[in-house]
Scaffold this active site. Structure first.
Site, PDB file in Angstrom:
ATOM      1  N   TRP A 103     -36.997 -10.398 -29.654  1.00 41.93           N
ATOM      2  CA  TRP A 103     -35.714 -10.830 -28.249  1.00 41.93           C
ATOM      3  C   TRP A 103     -36.697 -10.298 -27.015  1.00 41.93           C
ATOM      4  CZ3 TRP A 103     -34.061 -15.608 -27.863  1.00 41.93           C
ATOM      5  CH2 TRP A 103     -33.663 -15.546 -28.967  1.00 41.93           C
ATOM      6  N   ASP A 172     -30.887  -6.369 -21.728  1.00 44.01           N
ATOM      7  CA  ASP A 172     -30.325  -7.328 -22.205  1.00 44.01           C
ATOM      8  C   ASP A 172     -28.939  -7.142 -23.365  1.00 44.01           C
ATOM      9  OD1 ASP A 172     -29.615  -9.678 -24.378  1.00 44.01           O
ATOM     10  OD2 ASP A 172     -31.693  -9.938 -24.237  1.00 44.01           O
ATOM     11  N   LYS A 196     -22.262 -14.465 -28.554  1.00 44.84           N
ATOM     12  CA  LYS A 196     -22.178 -13.295 -30.055  1.00 44.84           C
ATOM     13  C   LYS A 196     -20.417 -12.442 -29.623  1.00 44.84           C
ATOM     14  CE  LYS A 196     -27.029 -13.405 -29.862  1.00 44.84           C
ATOM     15  NZ  LYS A 196     -27.778 -14.185 -31.275  1.00 44.84           N
TER      16      LYS A 196
END
Length: 360
Positions: A103, A172, A196
């Site tokens: 990511w 992030d 999430k």
């Protein structure tokens, strides 16, 4: 009695059952209004009240100061990979990025489309099994910002510390926000895809310090401009209304559980139980350096990879779902976000022990 399975999916992930039941009860008739939230005008007093309550509860959960804006946007965290440099990286400046996995590398690749990017540190020398110590970072003097991912969902690598630097930290937190307390004032900006620990997909939450607003490039699309979003209460256009509503229900649920501090205690117990079982087994293994292990995403491997298919089939039969590791790394992965309780961990450990006894 509920017949819901234990869902270990990395995202979209499990939601609290109490939240789903409340949404179910309110689906056709929200608070006696005779319509669903997803049918409401986002400009209506009722929906504005839902949105304001969600922001208020998130601010309370994370102790977000007044000089930070909270935005509820669309496009997921991946859209932020472009939105961040368009808003925060002047054309004559450099941004520092830390590479700790897939990511963060996606964020790096996208940011390079808009300006100079310095990869100040990378976990590649450890094969992404450990974090680069900050003493090794090669930061740019006067960098516009420093970007990193606090938790790499796919690799299972997580920062247990906050970097110290002069430039604004942009982080992030898609997969670990609300899992334990944090000091928002240490960051210039926090962003998190919802699917999430916040709610369903279709939403991304941005928490940004006000002094970082107003710096967008002239070419920045209106819909991607943080200042425009802030000035319009995240409603420049029709937002992801139902995802925002469900996120608000999750924030209420978190408060009922005792807040983020209580979630930290639960999450610590969950990850300690699972890692201890793996470490005490000759049949399962986790490759990540102990100090850098994720609290949210626990990758593990079987001693014999040929047994993977049988392991997953047995797990599915027992209602232990979505344990297959990401296609880029293989093996297994248990994502154990806030909505999964200790009972899910105990069920998984019991099955792992049973499978090891039969096949080990």
């Amino acid at each position: 009695m509920s017949n819901r399975a234990f869902n270990f999916c990395a995202g979209p992930a499990a939601l609290p059952e109490a939240v789903l039941k409340r949404a179910q009860a309110e689906m056709l008739d929200w608070h006696g209004k005779g319509l669903s939230v997803m049918e409401m005008s986002h400009r209506s007093d009722d929906y504005v009240g839902i949105a304001e309550a969600a922001e208020r509860n998130l601010r309370e959960l994370l102790s977000i100061p007044a000089h930070y804006k909270v935005l509820f946007l669309q496009g997921g965290a991946s859209q932020q990979f472009a939105e961040i440099p368009l808003n925060l990286l002047p054309e004559n400046a450099t941004a520092d990025y830390i590479d700790t996995g897939i990511w963060s590398r996606k964020a790096i690749d996208e940011a390079r489309r808009y300006g100079p990017v310095n990869v100040a540190a990378s976990a590649k020398p450890s094969n992404y099994m450990d974090l680069p110590a900050q003493a090794q970072w090669q930061l740019t003097p006067g960098a516009a910002y420093i970007h990193y991912a606090s938790n790499e969902t796919i690799g299972g690598l997580q920062f247990g510390w906050v970097p110290q630097a002069d430039a604004p930290l942009v982080v992030d937190m898609s997969s670990d926000i609300l899992s334990r307390p944090l000091d928002v004032t240490q960051f210039g900006m926090i962003y998190a895809g919802a699917q999430k620990n916040i709610g369903p997909s279709g939403l991304v939450v941005v928490i940004i310090r006000e002094d970082l607003l107003g710096k967008a490039r002239a070419v920045c699309p209106t819909m991607l401009n943080y200042t425009i979003a802030a000035e319009h209460g995240s409603m420049y256009n029709t937002p992801a209304t139902y995802s925002w509503y469900l996120a608000g229900l999750v924030f209420e649920w978190l408060k009922e559980q005792g807040g983020v501090g209580a979630m930290e205690q639960r999450n610590r117990a969950k990850k300690d139980r699972l890692y201890a079982f793996i470490d005490n087994s000759d049949f399962y293994s986790n490759p990540i350096a102990p100090a850098a292990r994720s609290w949210m995403n626990v990758p593990f491997r079987l001693a014999d990879e040929a047994l993977n298919k049988a392991f997953l089939a047995g797990a599915d039969a027992r209602g232990l779902l979505n344990l297959k590791g990401h296609r880029t790394v293989g093996g297994m992965r248990a994502s154990i976000y806030n909505a999964l309780g200790q009972d899910a961990i105990e069920a998984l450990v019991a099955y792992m022990a049973e499978f090891e006894k039969e096949r080990g």
